[in-house]
Design a protein around this motif. Structure first.
Motif, PDB file in Angstrom:
ATOM      1  N   HIS A  87      20.086  13.566 -13.492  1.00 54.34           N
ATOM      2  CA  HIS A  87      19.481  12.845 -12.369  1.00 54.34           C
ATOM      3  C   HIS A  87      19.956  13.390 -11.025  1.00 54.34           C
ATOM      4  O   HIS A  87      19.168  13.510 -10.081  1.00 54.34           O
ATOM      5  CB  HIS A  87      19.811  11.356 -12.466  1.00 54.34           C
ATOM      6  N   ARG A  88      21.246  13.741 -10.940  1.00 54.75           N
ATOM      7  CA  ARG A  88      21.759  14.267  -9.676  1.00 54.75           C
ATOM      8  C   ARG A  88      21.122  15.626  -9.337  1.00 54.75           C
ATOM      9  O   ARG A  88      20.768  15.880  -8.191  1.00 54.75           O
ATOM     10  CB  ARG A  88      23.285  14.375  -9.738  1.00 54.75           C
ATOM     11  N   ILE A  89      20.978  16.476 -10.352  1.00 54.66           N
ATOM     12  CA  ILE A  89      20.347  17.778 -10.116  1.00 54.66           C
ATOM     13  C   ILE A  89      18.864  17.584  -9.791  1.00 54.66           C
ATOM     14  O   ILE A  89      18.320  18.226  -8.882  1.00 54.66           O
ATOM     15  CB  ILE A  89      20.518  18.696 -11.334  1.00 54.66           C
ATOM     16  N   TRP A  90      18.203  16.689 -10.521  1.00 54.55           N
ATOM     17  CA  TRP A  90      16.790  16.393 -10.264  1.00 54.55           C
ATOM     18  C   TRP A  90      16.587  15.890  -8.835  1.00 54.55           C
ATOM     19  O   TRP A  90      15.643  16.305  -8.149  1.00 54.55           O
ATOM     20  CB  TRP A  90      16.307  15.343 -11.266  1.00 54.55           C
ATOM     21  N   THR A  91      17.484  15.017  -8.387  1.00 56.16           N
ATOM     22  CA  THR A  91      17.378  14.476  -7.025  1.00 56.16           C
ATOM     23  C   THR A  91      17.477  15.588  -5.987  1.00 56.16           C
ATOM     24  O   THR A  91      16.726  15.597  -4.998  1.00 56.16           O
ATOM     25  CB  THR A  91      18.476  13.427  -6.778  1.00 56.16           C
ATOM     26  N   GLU A  92      18.400  16.525  -6.200  1.00 56.64           N
ATOM     27  CA  GLU A  92      18.531  17.654  -5.277  1.00 56.64           C
ATOM     28  C   GLU A  92      17.244  18.475  -5.234  1.00 56.64           C
ATOM     29  O   GLU A  92      16.813  18.931  -4.174  1.00 56.64           O
ATOM     30  CB  GLU A  92      19.701  18.543  -5.701  1.00 56.64           C
ATOM     31  N   LEU A  93      16.630  18.665  -6.377  1.00 59.86           N
ATOM     32  CA  LEU A  93      15.415  19.480  -6.450  1.00 59.86           C
ATOM     33  C   LEU A  93      14.245  18.839  -5.702  1.00 59.86           C
ATOM     34  O   LEU A  93      13.528  19.507  -4.960  1.00 59.86           O
ATOM     35  CB  LEU A  93      15.021  19.707  -7.914  1.00 59.86           C
ATOM     36  N   VAL A  94      14.049  17.532  -5.926  1.00 59.54           N
ATOM     37  CA  VAL A  94      12.839  16.889  -5.404  1.00 59.54           C
ATOM     38  C   VAL A  94      12.987  16.351  -3.991  1.00 59.54           C
ATOM     39  O   VAL A  94      11.978  15.994  -3.352  1.00 59.54           O
ATOM     40  CB  VAL A  94      12.368  15.751  -6.342  1.00 59.54           C
ATOM     41  N   THR A  95      14.223  16.255  -3.486  1.00 61.02           N
ATOM     42  CA  THR A  95      14.388  15.732  -2.128  1.00 61.02           C
ATOM     43  C   THR A  95      14.654  16.842  -1.113  1.00 61.02           C
ATOM     44  O   THR A  95      14.616  16.593   0.094  1.00 61.02           O
ATOM     45  CB  THR A  95      15.544  14.717  -2.057  1.00 61.02           C
ATOM     46  N   ARG A  96      14.944  18.025  -1.594  1.00 64.54           N
ATOM     47  CA  ARG A  96      15.136  19.161  -0.697  1.00 64.54           C
ATOM     48  C   ARG A  96      13.951  20.112  -0.817  1.00 64.54           C
ATOM     49  O   ARG A  96      13.058  19.890  -1.628  1.00 64.54           O
ATOM     50  CB  ARG A  96      16.450  19.884  -1.026  1.00 64.54           C
ATOM     51  N   LYS A  97      13.966  21.181  -0.040  1.00 66.53           N
ATOM     52  CA  LYS A  97      12.863  22.146  -0.075  1.00 66.53           C
ATOM     53  C   LYS A  97      13.092  23.147  -1.217  1.00 66.53           C
ATOM     54  O   LYS A  97      13.179  24.344  -1.008  1.00 66.53           O
ATOM     55  CB  LYS A  97      12.750  22.868   1.266  1.00 66.53           C
ATOM     56  N   ALA A  98      13.208  22.585  -2.408  1.00 67.24           N
ATOM     57  CA  ALA A  98      13.429  23.425  -3.581  1.00 67.24           C
ATOM     58  C   ALA A  98      12.247  23.300  -4.526  1.00 67.24           C
ATOM     59  O   ALA A  98      11.528  24.271  -4.778  1.00 67.24           O
ATOM     60  CB  ALA A  98      14.726  23.026  -4.269  1.00 67.24           C
ATOM     61  N   ALA A  99      12.026  22.091  -5.042  1.00 69.39           N
ATOM     62  CA  ALA A  99      10.906  21.872  -5.954  1.00 69.39           C
ATOM     63  C   ALA A  99       9.675  21.349  -5.220  1.00 69.39           C
ATOM     64  O   ALA A  99       8.700  20.945  -5.852  1.00 69.39           O
ATOM     65  CB  ALA A  99      11.314  20.895  -7.047  1.00 69.39           C
ATOM     66  N   ILE A 100       9.715  21.369  -3.908  1.00 70.76           N
ATOM     67  CA  ILE A 100       8.575  20.915  -3.099  1.00 70.76           C
ATOM     68  C   ILE A 100       7.766  22.132  -2.662  1.00 70.76           C
ATOM     69  O   ILE A 100       8.326  23.118  -2.181  1.00 70.76           O
ATOM     70  CB  ILE A 100       9.066  20.139  -1.854  1.00 70.76           C
ATOM     71  N   PRO A 101       6.441  22.098  -2.847  1.00 68.78           N
ATOM     72  CA  PRO A 101       5.605  23.259  -2.483  1.00 68.78           C
ATOM     73  C   PRO A 101       5.803  23.670  -1.020  1.00 68.78           C
ATOM     74  O   PRO A 101       5.882  22.823  -0.123  1.00 68.78           O
ATOM     75  CB  PRO A 101       4.180  22.752  -2.723  1.00 68.78           C
ATOM     76  N   PHE A 102       5.871  24.972  -0.797  1.00 70.11           N
ATOM     77  CA  PHE A 102       6.036  25.512   0.553  1.00 70.11           C
ATOM     78  C   PHE A 102       4.730  25.370   1.330  1.00 70.11           C
ATOM     79  O   PHE A 102       3.661  25.748   0.852  1.00 70.11           O
ATOM     80  CB  PHE A 102       6.434  26.991   0.468  1.00 70.11           C
ATOM     81  N   GLN A 103       4.823  24.801   2.534  1.00 73.38           N
ATOM     82  CA  GLN A 103       3.648  24.641   3.401  1.00 73.38           C
ATOM     83  C   GLN A 103       3.731  25.669   4.528  1.00 73.38           C
ATOM     84  O   GLN A 103       4.593  25.575   5.398  1.00 73.38           O
ATOM     85  CB  GLN A 103       3.597  23.216   3.969  1.00 73.38           C
ATOM     86  N   ARG A 104       2.833  26.617   4.522  1.00 72.99           N
ATOM     87  CA  ARG A 104       2.914  27.737   5.462  1.00 72.99           C
ATOM     88  C   ARG A 104       2.777  27.305   6.921  1.00 72.99           C
ATOM     89  O   ARG A 104       3.337  27.952   7.805  1.00 72.99           O
ATOM     90  CB  ARG A 104       1.833  28.777   5.133  1.00 72.99           C
ATOM     91  N   ASP A 105       2.063  26.240   7.170  1.00 78.08           N
ATOM     92  CA  ASP A 105       1.860  25.815   8.555  1.00 78.08           C
ATOM     93  C   ASP A 105       2.955  24.876   9.055  1.00 78.08           C
ATOM     94  O   ASP A 105       3.007  24.554  10.249  1.00 78.08           O
ATOM     95  CB  ASP A 105       0.496  25.135   8.715  1.00 78.08           C
ATOM     96  N   LYS A 106       3.862  24.440   8.155  1.00 79.04           N
ATOM     97  CA  LYS A 106       4.876  23.461   8.546  1.00 79.04           C
ATOM     98  C   LYS A 106       6.309  23.896   8.230  1.00 79.04           C
ATOM     99  O   LYS A 106       7.226  23.651   9.028  1.00 79.04           O
ATOM    100  CB  LYS A 106       4.601  22.112   7.863  1.00 79.04           C
ATOM    101  N   ASP A 107       6.519  24.488   7.073  1.00 75.56           N
ATOM    102  CA  ASP A 107       7.882  24.787   6.637  1.00 75.56           C
ATOM    103  C   ASP A 107       8.464  26.011   7.330  1.00 75.56           C
ATOM    104  O   ASP A 107       7.739  26.938   7.711  1.00 75.56           O
ATOM    105  CB  ASP A 107       7.926  24.994   5.120  1.00 75.56           C
ATOM    106  N   VAL A 108       9.799  25.980   7.481  1.00 72.93           N
ATOM    107  CA  VAL A 108      10.530  27.086   8.103  1.00 72.93           C
ATOM    108  C   VAL A 108      11.373  27.749   7.013  1.00 72.93           C
ATOM    109  O   VAL A 108      12.130  27.087   6.306  1.00 72.93           O
ATOM    110  CB  VAL A 108      11.434  26.575   9.242  1.00 72.93           C
ATOM    111  N   ILE A 109      11.232  29.052   6.887  1.00 73.46           N
ATOM    112  CA  ILE A 109      11.845  29.781   5.773  1.00 73.46           C
ATOM    113  C   ILE A 109      13.365  29.631   5.744  1.00 73.46           C
ATOM    114  O   ILE A 109      13.961  29.442   4.685  1.00 73.46           O
ATOM    115  CB  ILE A 109      11.445  31.264   5.829  1.00 73.46           C
ATOM    116  N   VAL A 110      14.011  29.693   6.900  1.00 77.02           N
ATOM    117  CA  VAL A 110      15.475  29.588   6.906  1.00 77.02           C
ATOM    118  C   VAL A 110      15.935  28.211   6.418  1.00 77.02           C
ATOM    119  O   VAL A 110      17.009  28.089   5.810  1.00 77.02           O
ATOM    120  CB  VAL A 110      16.056  29.886   8.318  1.00 77.02           C
TER     121      VAL A 110
END
Length: 224
Positions: A87-110
Protein backbone atom coordinates in the motif's frame (compact mmCIF):
# COMPACT_ATOMS: atom_id res chain seq x y z
CA UNK A 1 -48.47 -42.51 20.51
CA UNK A 2 -47.28 -45.96 21.58
CA UNK A 3 -44.10 -46.63 23.50
CA UNK A 4 -42.77 -48.63 20.58
CA UNK A 5 -43.30 -45.67 18.20
CA UNK A 6 -41.49 -43.27 20.52
CA UNK A 7 -38.62 -45.70 20.93
CA UNK A 8 -38.33 -46.09 17.17
CA UNK A 9 -38.19 -42.33 16.67
CA UNK A 10 -35.56 -41.95 19.38
CA UNK A 11 -33.50 -44.67 17.81
CA UNK A 12 -33.81 -42.98 14.40
CA UNK A 13 -32.15 -39.81 15.71
CA UNK A 14 -29.61 -41.46 18.01
CA UNK A 15 -25.99 -42.09 17.12
CA UNK A 16 -25.78 -45.20 19.28
CA UNK A 17 -28.50 -47.57 20.47
CA UNK A 18 -28.24 -50.33 23.00
CA UNK A 19 -30.61 -53.30 22.85
CA UNK A 20 -31.03 -55.77 25.70
CA UNK A 21 -32.62 -59.12 24.91
CA UNK A 22 -32.38 -61.40 27.85
CA UNK A 23 -28.72 -62.26 28.28
CA UNK A 24 -27.82 -60.78 24.85
CA UNK A 25 -26.71 -57.17 24.41
CA UNK A 26 -26.49 -55.41 21.00
CA UNK A 27 -24.90 -52.06 20.27
CA UNK A 28 -25.74 -50.44 16.94
CA UNK A 29 -24.48 -47.28 15.26
CA UNK A 30 -26.67 -44.92 13.24
CA UNK A 31 -24.40 -44.62 10.19
CA UNK A 32 -26.17 -41.71 8.39
CA UNK A 33 -26.24 -39.66 11.58
CA UNK A 34 -22.59 -40.43 12.29
CA UNK A 35 -21.47 -39.43 8.80
CA UNK A 36 -23.51 -36.23 8.99
CA UNK A 37 -21.99 -35.31 12.34
CA UNK A 38 -18.46 -35.90 11.01
CA UNK A 39 -19.17 -33.66 8.00
CA UNK A 40 -20.50 -30.88 10.26
CA UNK A 41 -17.44 -31.12 12.52
CA UNK A 42 -15.07 -30.92 9.53
CA UNK A 43 -16.90 -27.89 8.13
CA UNK A 44 -16.74 -26.14 11.50
CA UNK A 45 -13.03 -26.93 11.75
CA UNK A 46 -12.33 -25.47 8.30
CA UNK A 47 -14.38 -22.34 9.04
CA UNK A 48 -12.61 -21.79 12.35
CA UNK A 49 -9.21 -22.33 10.73
CA UNK A 50 -10.04 -19.81 7.99
CA UNK A 51 -11.28 -17.29 10.54
CA UNK A 52 -8.11 -17.79 12.57
CA UNK A 53 -5.98 -17.11 9.52
CA UNK A 54 -7.86 -13.88 8.84
CA UNK A 55 -7.44 -12.79 12.44
CA UNK A 56 -3.71 -13.37 12.23
CA UNK A 57 -3.61 -11.23 9.09
CA UNK A 58 -2.88 -13.95 6.56
CA UNK A 59 -4.52 -14.05 3.15
CA UNK A 60 -5.60 -17.54 2.07
CA UNK A 61 -5.45 -16.68 -1.64
CA UNK A 62 -2.24 -16.67 -3.65
CA UNK A 63 -1.96 -13.63 -5.92
CA UNK A 64 0.12 -13.50 -9.09
CA UNK A 65 1.91 -10.17 -9.50
CA UNK A 66 3.50 -9.22 -12.81
CA UNK A 67 6.38 -6.77 -13.18
CA UNK A 68 5.53 -4.83 -16.37
CA UNK A 69 9.01 -3.93 -17.63
CA UNK A 70 10.45 -7.45 -17.96
CA UNK A 71 7.30 -9.53 -17.55
CA UNK A 72 8.60 -11.24 -14.40
CA UNK A 73 5.82 -12.86 -12.38
CA UNK A 74 5.78 -13.87 -8.71
CA UNK A 75 3.13 -15.55 -6.58
CA UNK A 76 2.46 -13.88 -3.26
CA UNK A 77 0.25 -14.97 -0.36
CA UNK A 78 0.30 -11.64 1.44
CA UNK A 79 -0.27 -11.12 5.13
CA UNK A 80 -1.19 -7.81 6.74
CA UNK A 81 2.40 -6.62 6.91
CA UNK A 82 2.97 -7.38 3.22
CA UNK A 83 -0.18 -5.47 2.34
CA UNK A 84 1.02 -2.44 4.29
CA UNK A 85 4.28 -2.38 2.32
CA UNK A 86 2.38 -2.80 -0.97
CA UNK A 87 0.00 0.00 0.00
CA UNK A 88 2.82 2.42 0.80
CA UNK A 89 4.52 1.79 -2.55
CA UNK A 90 1.16 1.97 -4.36
CA UNK A 91 0.42 5.31 -2.69
CA UNK A 92 3.75 6.72 -3.89
CA UNK A 93 3.00 5.60 -7.43
CA UNK A 94 -0.52 7.01 -7.72
CA UNK A 95 -0.06 10.26 -5.81
CA UNK A 96 3.16 11.36 -7.48
CA UNK A 97 4.02 11.88 -11.15
CA UNK A 98 5.00 8.25 -11.52
CA UNK A 99 1.95 6.17 -12.42
CA UNK A 100 0.01 9.23 -13.59
CA UNK A 101 -0.07 9.84 -17.38
CA UNK A 102 2.23 12.65 -18.53
CA UNK A 103 0.31 15.70 -19.80
CA UNK A 104 2.39 17.54 -22.38
CA UNK A 105 0.57 20.84 -21.95
CA UNK A 106 0.74 20.83 -18.13
CA UNK A 107 3.49 18.64 -16.69
CA UNK A 108 7.09 19.75 -16.17
CA UNK A 109 9.74 17.14 -16.91
CA UNK A 110 12.05 18.06 -14.02
CA UNK A 111 9.14 17.62 -11.61
CA UNK A 112 8.51 14.15 -13.03
CA UNK A 113 12.15 13.27 -12.40
CA UNK A 114 11.86 14.58 -8.84
CA UNK A 115 8.84 12.30 -8.27
CA UNK A 116 10.72 9.32 -9.65
CA UNK A 117 13.57 10.09 -7.27
CA UNK A 118 11.10 10.08 -4.36
CA UNK A 119 9.79 6.71 -5.56
CA UNK A 120 13.33 5.31 -5.45
CA UNK A 121 13.69 6.54 -1.87
CA UNK A 122 10.31 5.09 -0.85
CA UNK A 123 11.13 1.57 -2.04
CA UNK A 124 14.56 1.74 -0.41
CA UNK A 125 12.91 2.77 2.87
CA UNK A 126 10.57 -0.22 2.69
CA UNK A 127 13.55 -2.51 2.24
CA UNK A 128 15.58 -0.99 5.07
CA UNK A 129 12.56 -0.93 7.43
CA UNK A 130 12.24 -4.73 7.41
CA UNK A 131 14.25 -6.26 10.31
CA UNK A 132 16.87 -8.77 9.19
CA UNK A 133 15.51 -11.46 11.54
CA UNK A 134 12.15 -11.26 9.78
CA UNK A 135 13.73 -11.71 6.36
CA UNK A 136 15.35 -14.89 7.68
CA UNK A 137 11.98 -16.17 8.81
CA UNK A 138 10.40 -18.47 6.25
CA UNK A 139 7.09 -16.64 6.69
CA UNK A 140 8.73 -13.55 5.19
CA UNK A 141 9.44 -15.14 1.80
CA UNK A 142 6.49 -13.30 0.26
CA UNK A 143 7.57 -9.88 1.47
CA UNK A 144 10.98 -10.54 -0.04
CA UNK A 145 9.26 -11.31 -3.35
CA UNK A 146 7.35 -8.03 -3.11
CA UNK A 147 10.49 -6.03 -2.40
CA UNK A 148 12.44 -7.84 -5.14
CA UNK A 149 9.84 -7.17 -7.81
CA UNK A 150 9.51 -3.52 -6.72
CA UNK A 151 13.28 -3.15 -6.92
CA UNK A 152 13.20 -4.68 -10.39
CA UNK A 153 10.73 -1.99 -11.45
CA UNK A 154 13.25 0.64 -10.35
CA UNK A 155 16.33 -0.99 -11.83
CA UNK A 156 14.84 -2.33 -15.07
CA UNK A 157 12.17 0.32 -15.52
CA UNK A 158 13.14 3.73 -14.20
CA UNK A 159 16.93 3.50 -14.13
CA UNK A 160 17.48 2.93 -17.90
CA UNK A 161 15.43 6.02 -18.75
CA UNK A 162 17.13 8.16 -16.14
CA UNK A 163 20.57 6.99 -17.24
CA UNK A 164 19.77 7.85 -20.83
CA UNK A 165 18.00 11.18 -20.37
CA UNK A 166 18.02 12.81 -16.96
CA UNK A 167 21.55 14.25 -16.68
CA UNK A 168 21.73 15.72 -20.16
CA UNK A 169 18.17 17.07 -20.01
CA UNK A 170 18.67 18.74 -16.63
CA UNK A 171 21.92 20.31 -17.84
CA UNK A 172 20.15 21.68 -20.93
CA UNK A 173 17.13 22.90 -18.92
CA UNK A 174 19.27 24.71 -16.34
CA UNK A 175 21.20 26.47 -19.10
CA UNK A 176 18.02 27.30 -21.01
CA UNK A 177 16.50 28.97 -17.95
CA UNK A 178 19.43 31.40 -17.94
CA UNK A 179 19.14 32.09 -21.67
CA UNK A 180 17.52 35.47 -22.31
CA UNK A 181 15.76 34.31 -25.48
CA UNK A 182 13.62 31.94 -23.44
CA UNK A 183 12.85 34.37 -20.60
CA UNK A 184 9.19 34.83 -21.57
CA UNK A 185 8.42 31.13 -21.88
CA UNK A 186 6.57 29.03 -19.32
CA UNK A 187 8.34 25.88 -18.06
CA UNK A 188 6.07 23.81 -20.32
CA UNK A 189 6.93 25.90 -23.39
CA UNK A 190 10.60 26.03 -22.47
CA UNK A 191 10.96 22.25 -22.26
CA UNK A 192 9.50 21.94 -25.76
CA UNK A 193 12.61 23.69 -27.04
CA UNK A 194 14.72 20.69 -26.06
CA UNK A 195 16.10 19.23 -29.33
CA UNK A 196 14.97 15.67 -28.50
CA UNK A 197 11.76 16.67 -26.74
CA UNK A 198 9.40 14.27 -28.57
CA UNK A 199 11.69 11.30 -28.12
CA UNK A 200 12.23 12.11 -24.44
CA UNK A 201 8.56 12.60 -23.63
CA UNK A 202 7.53 9.48 -25.56
CA UNK A 203 9.87 7.48 -23.35
CA UNK A 204 8.47 9.13 -20.20
CA UNK A 205 4.93 8.27 -21.32
CA UNK A 206 5.93 4.65 -21.92
CA UNK A 207 7.49 4.37 -18.46
CA UNK A 208 4.46 5.99 -16.82
CA UNK A 209 2.08 3.51 -18.46
CA UNK A 210 4.09 0.60 -17.10
CA UNK A 211 4.29 2.16 -13.65
CA UNK A 212 0.50 2.53 -13.76
CA UNK A 213 0.25 -1.18 -14.64
CA UNK A 214 2.48 -2.02 -11.69
CA UNK A 215 0.31 0.14 -9.41
CA UNK A 216 -2.68 -1.99 -10.46
CA UNK A 217 -0.73 -5.14 -9.60
CA UNK A 218 0.01 -3.75 -6.13
CA UNK A 219 -3.66 -2.93 -5.68
CA UNK A 220 -4.43 -6.64 -6.10
CA UNK A 221 -2.21 -7.34 -3.09
CA UNK A 222 -3.76 -4.55 -1.02
CA UNK A 223 -7.30 -5.75 -1.72
CA UNK A 224 -6.46 -9.47 -1.65
Amino acid sequence: MSTETVSAQVAEYSLLSLTLDGYNTALSINLPMSVGLIVVILLLFLLLKRAGSKIKGFCTEEITVKEPFTGTEVKIKANTEDKKVAHRIWTELVTRKAAIPFQRDKDVIVEVYDSWHSLFLCVREQISAIPVEKLRNREKVDIEKLIDISTKVLNDGLRPHLTEWQAKYRAWYTAAQCDGKYSELTPQDLQRQYPQYDELVSDIESVNLKLAAFANELKKIVRG
